[in-house]
Design an enzyme around this catalytic site. Structure first.
Site, short mmCIF file in Angstrom:
data_model
loop_
_atom_site.label_atom_id
_atom_site.label_comp_id
_atom_site.label_asym_id
_atom_site.label_seq_id
_atom_site.Cartn_x
_atom_site.Cartn_y
_atom_site.Cartn_z
N GLU A 200 -39.19 -24.86 -65.30
CA GLU A 200 -38.53 -23.78 -65.49
C GLU A 200 -38.68 -22.96 -64.08
OE1 GLU A 200 -36.77 -21.83 -68.12
OE2 GLU A 200 -35.11 -21.01 -67.49
N ARG B 199 -48.54 -31.40 -80.87
CA ARG B 199 -48.19 -31.75 -81.33
C ARG B 199 -47.75 -33.25 -81.68
NH1 ARG B 199 -45.67 -26.99 -81.23
NH2 ARG B 199 -44.36 -27.99 -79.25
P1 AMP Z 1 -39.48 -31.35 -72.77
O1 AMP Z 1 -39.55 -30.01 -71.88
O2 AMP Z 1 -39.02 -32.24 -73.00
O3 AMP Z 1 -41.15 -31.30 -70.97
O4 AMP Z 1 -41.00 -30.93 -73.85
C1 AMP Z 1 -42.26 -30.12 -74.35
C2 AMP Z 1 -42.70 -29.85 -75.00
O5 AMP Z 1 -42.18 -28.59 -75.42
C3 AMP Z 1 -42.65 -30.64 -75.92
O6 AMP Z 1 -43.81 -31.40 -75.82
C4 AMP Z 1 -42.25 -30.04 -77.43
O7 AMP Z 1 -43.18 -30.65 -77.77
C5 AMP Z 1 -41.91 -28.58 -76.77
N1 AMP Z 1 -41.18 -28.56 -76.94
C6 AMP Z 1 -39.80 -28.06 -76.02
N2 AMP Z 1 -38.38 -27.00 -76.43
C7 AMP Z 1 -38.89 -26.93 -78.34
C8 AMP Z 1 -38.32 -26.73 -78.75
N3 AMP Z 1 -37.10 -26.18 -78.85
N4 AMP Z 1 -38.82 -26.68 -80.37
C9 AMP Z 1 -39.95 -26.72 -80.40
N5 AMP Z 1 -41.26 -27.38 -79.05
C10 AMP Z 1 -40.14 -27.46 -77.95
#
Ligand code: AMP
Length: 175
Positions: free
Chosen positions: A98, A61
């Site tokens: 996780e 995205r």
């Molecule tokens: P991160 O935990 O920051 O490494 O998140 C990894 C990826 O997952 C990011 O690129 C977000 O686009 C996606 N992501 C994580 N949590 C969400 C959420 N609650 N809603 C939408 N996208 C999410």
């Protein structure tokens, strides 16, 4: 206000991709070209202050608004992808999830040493993916100049993980 327009368009999907997660679905935003244009403009107006040499977007995205942002800034766009997708020589970085781990990579010639890189993704959650992207930038001796997100989930404290790399952490809306 753009914050209100984004909030109104976002769709919360409960228990996706697993129980307990509230997924912020941006596909309704993509169906609204006027809102997309406003988001492009808002991302650009923050990013232009940073004087960056390149925008790096994170699969997948981060590829929606990242290329338009790079074009507005008149700088190159670099895709950071999940392992095994890029055709040329790559550098890779693994990081913990996780449960288990994941690997992202970019082309070995994606950044020149000393280049100032703006890392972009649609959403900042825990920050794990963007920290790994920051480590890729460092592996190629480039520098993270800042971060650009449409959405930040501040209750997950991702910003704290990014501060060692750059102070400039911008999101159009936060939860
Ligand atoms: P991160 O935990 O920051 O490494 O998140 C990894 C990826 O997952 C990011 O690129 C977000 O686009 C996606 N992501 C994580 N949590 C969400 C959420 N609650 N809603 C939408 N996208 C999410």
């Amino acid at each position: 206000m753009i914050e209100n327009a984004i909030r109104a368009a976002l769709r919360d999907v409960h228990d996706f991709p697993k129980p307990g997660i509230v997924f912020k679905d941006i596909t309704p935003i993509l169906k609204d070209p006027v809102l997309c244009a406003r988001i492009n403009e808002a991302l650009f107006s923050e990013a232009r202050k940073l004087d960056v040499d390149v925008v790096a977007g994170i699969e997948s995205r981060g590829f929606l608004f990242g290329p338009a942002l790079a074009q507005s800034l008149a700088v190159p766009f670099v895709p950071i992808r999940k392992s095994g997708k890029l055709p040329y020589t790559t550098v890779e970085q693994s990081y913990d999830l996780e449960y288990g781990s994941a690997t992202i990579e970019c082309h070995a010639d994606a950044f020149e040493p000393g280049q100032k890189v703006l890392i972009h993704d649609d959403l900042l959650a825990t920050g794990g993916t963007v920290v790994a992207a920051s480590q890729l930038v460092a592996k190629l001796q480039a520098v993270v100049a800042g971060y650009s997100f449409v959405i930040a989930l501040d209750f997950l404290n991702g910003r704290d993980k990014l501060k060692p790399y750059a102070d400039e952490i911008h999101a159009l809306i936060s939860f």
